[in-house]
Design a protein around this motif. Structure first.
Motif, PDB file in Angstrom:
ATOM      1  N   VAL A  19     -30.646 -37.373  20.685  1.00 11.04           N
ATOM      2  CA  VAL A  19     -30.049 -38.621  20.186  1.00 11.04           C
ATOM      3  C   VAL A  19     -30.405 -38.931  18.734  1.00 11.04           C
ATOM      4  N   ASP A 178     -32.266 -42.288  26.880  1.00  9.14           N
ATOM      5  CA  ASP A 178     -31.145 -42.258  25.946  1.00  9.14           C
ATOM      6  C   ASP A 178     -30.463 -40.901  25.959  1.00  9.14           C
ATOM      7  N   ARG A 180     -26.471 -38.956  24.510  1.00  7.09           N
ATOM      8  CA  ARG A 180     -25.314 -39.146  23.643  1.00  7.09           C
ATOM      9  C   ARG A 180     -24.111 -39.647  24.424  1.00  7.09           C
TER      10      ARG A 180
END
Length: 196
Positions: A19, A178, A180
């Motif tokens: 990320v 997290d 993408r």
């Protein structure tokens, strides 16, 4: 185990889990004083978590099987002038490092292993974690909508981290990992574990 499938993930642009910065959970842990002594980032990928922790002044080793990811991590370290080490290593054979660490980080690696591999992986981690040291595991959770691939139940995580392989679970809390493909991260568990 050869690292080739993982390496391919980095060859056509960023991997889905890359990320471009440290995981929010890792930033939070650091702000709470969660890191101490020497730090191992197991499955470090392109190095964002390791770079973040090293920039705070810790001695950090990042390991991965993906050579492309490691090359990217090393380039970032040079560009950012951060003193951090990145080496190729099999997560199931970390004893080959010949070193021990006070804090060990697994961010998105645990959930990639099946049941038998998980046991071998945790035994491998135990060989490089100082007694009384801390292991953090951030992995995809099976709770909530829009889960990531290979989600893990709380029970699976708890049973894998049992005392028979040298670990004592301190906490397992819901968190986010997290990616993408998730606007605010995928459901995750953040386990804080002590090396017995």
């Amino acid at each position: 185990m050869t690292g080739l499938p993982w390496d391919a993930s980095y060859q056509d642009g960023p991997a889905p889990w890359d990320v471009g910065g440290p995981q929010q959970a890792i930033v939070r842990l650091a702000a709470q004083g969660g890191f101490a002594g020497s730090v191992l980032d197991a499955g470090c990928g392109s190095g964002e978590n390791a770079l973040y922790i090293a920039a705070l002044g810790f001695s950090v080793l990042g390991v991965d099987v993906a050579e492309t990811a490691l090359a990217t991590a090393r380039s970032k370290a040079v560009a950012r002038r951060i003193d951090v080490e990145f080496v190729a290593a099999d997560a199931l054979r970390l004893d080959c490092l010949g070193r021990k660490f006070d804090t060990v980080l697994d961010c998105g690696l645990f959930h990639t292993f099946d049941g038998e591999e998980r046991r071998a992986y945790l035994e491998s981690l135990a060989t490089v974690t100082e007694h009384g040291g801390t292991l953090y595991v951030l992995c995809f959770s099976d709770e909530g909508p829009d889960t990531g691939p290979h989600p893990v139940s709380r029970e699976e995580l708890t049973s894998a981290l049992d005392s028979s392989n040298g670990w004592k679970v301190v906490t397992i809390e819901p968190d986010r990992l997290d990616t993408r493909y998730h606007d605010d991260g995928a459901p995750a568990w953040l386990a804080t574990v002590e090396r017995a």
